[in-house]
Design an enzyme around this catalytic site. Structure first.
Site, PDB file in Angstrom:
ATOM      1  CB  CYS A 135      -0.784  -0.304   0.882  1.00 49.96           C
ATOM      2  SG  CYS A 135      -2.120  -1.638   1.472  1.00 49.96           S
ATOM      3  N   GLY A 250      -0.797 -17.863  -9.337  1.00 52.58           N
ATOM      4  CA  GLY A 250      -1.280 -18.892 -10.558  1.00 52.58           C
ATOM      5  C   GLY A 250      -1.673 -19.875  -9.753  1.00 52.58           C
TER       6      GLY A 250
END
Length: 312
Positions: A135, A250
């Site tokens: 962030c 993934g």
């Protein structure tokens, strides 16, 4: 006793013991309750709820998701109900499930992270915290917390001091020159485990309108396209630290799970696959035993030992 009966899927992530190494990833599984009618949550090793902030956040404008070759872009904008609403509305229901529930925590300054954790510390029903340090630090010109070793040390250190009751996992950004260095800093600052890694900034353009295919100009790339890159990050980080690593990126098949475990991950998180198949995480948990049997392994550590012996 059959070969399957002899397989031990349990894993130790610091002080936290999970029945198996399959968790659902933050941001892809809501607060867990949205999937409870589709998934037997008790069959998972655990799940991480969507990121929690100090105050509610409405998130990014639509569209928030789009498909890409071998992947998906998202720009949700960290939309969430805020930590106090989570504690009063979601957590009481989550307590009835017999699985590890971790809270993903984020903020835009150090005080945000600390305040969210302090609020959660007073509540029951959580197994631990996962600190999202990808962030921007608004007090440091918008630089990502996770991209600078000094800022990593500050945010993890302050979070560690606030997180007295529970383990602290730190979710690293993939956008670093030396993942080993950042991993060591997080470990030295008090992390009990590392989640590797977050999504990759990316774009997709609609040529008919010549506009972004997302409501934002850019988003985070996830899915099979990133697995080879993140797999290397896990391997590199494992060489640098002694704390457990949770691999994320993934994962769709049991073979994907085994690849992450072989290079040093103690557990994995399933993310984008849940959008195509909400039961993806449960399916992987149920098929992992037979996959280990085929490899003549009786535990996760066996997989890692076999890889190490063959790859120096």
């Amino acid at each position: 006793m059959s070969a399957a009966d002899a397989v031990d899927l349990s894993v130790q992530i610091g002080a936290l013991r999970l029945r198996n190494p399959i968790l659902a990833a933050s941001g892809t599984f809501g607060y867990g309750l949205e999937f409870a009618h589709l998934v037997n949550l008790n069959r998972l090793g655990g799940f991480v709820v969507k990121g929690l902030s100090r105050e509610p956040i409405e998130g990014a404008p639509p569209p928030r998701l789009c498909e890409t070759p071998s992947g998906m872009l998202n720009a949700v904008g960290l939309q969430n109900i805020g930590v106090r609403a989570f504690v009063t509305e979601k957590l009481p229901v989550l307590r009835k499930y017999d699985t590890a529930v971790l809270a993903n925590v984020f903020g835009y300054c150090l005080e945000d992270y600390v305040e969210v954790i302090r609020t959660l510390e007073d509540a029951e029903g959580l197994a631990g915290y996962e600190l999202n340090i990808s962030c921007p630090n608004v007090k440091k010109g918008g630089m990502q917390f996770g991209g600078d070793p000094t800022q990593v040390a500050e945010v993890v250190g302050q979070a560690r001091r606030a997180a007295v009751r529970r383990p602290l996992w730190v979710k690293l950004s993939p956008l670093v020159a030396d993942i080993g260095l950042i991993a060591r800093v997080a470990q030295d600052s008090g992390a009990d485990a590392l989640t590797i890694a977050n999504t990759y900034p990316a774009m997709a353009i609609d040529l008919r309108s010549l506009k972004s295919r997302l409501g934002n100009l850019t988003g985070g790339l996830s899915g099979p396209a990133i697995k080879p890159i993140t797999l290397r990050l896990v391997w590199e980080a494992k060489k640098a630290v002694s704390i457990p690593i949770v691999g994320l990126g993934g994962i769709e098949t049991v073979e994907d799970v085994l690849e992450y475990l072989s290079v040093g991950a103690s557990a994995v998180q399933v993310g984008t696959a849940s959008f195509a198949d909400p039961r993806a995480s449960e399916h992987l948990a149920s098929t992992l035993t037979n996959a280990l049997v085929r490899l003549k392994a009786s535990s996760i550590s066996d997989i890692q030992a076999k890889f190490a012996s063959k790859n120096g």
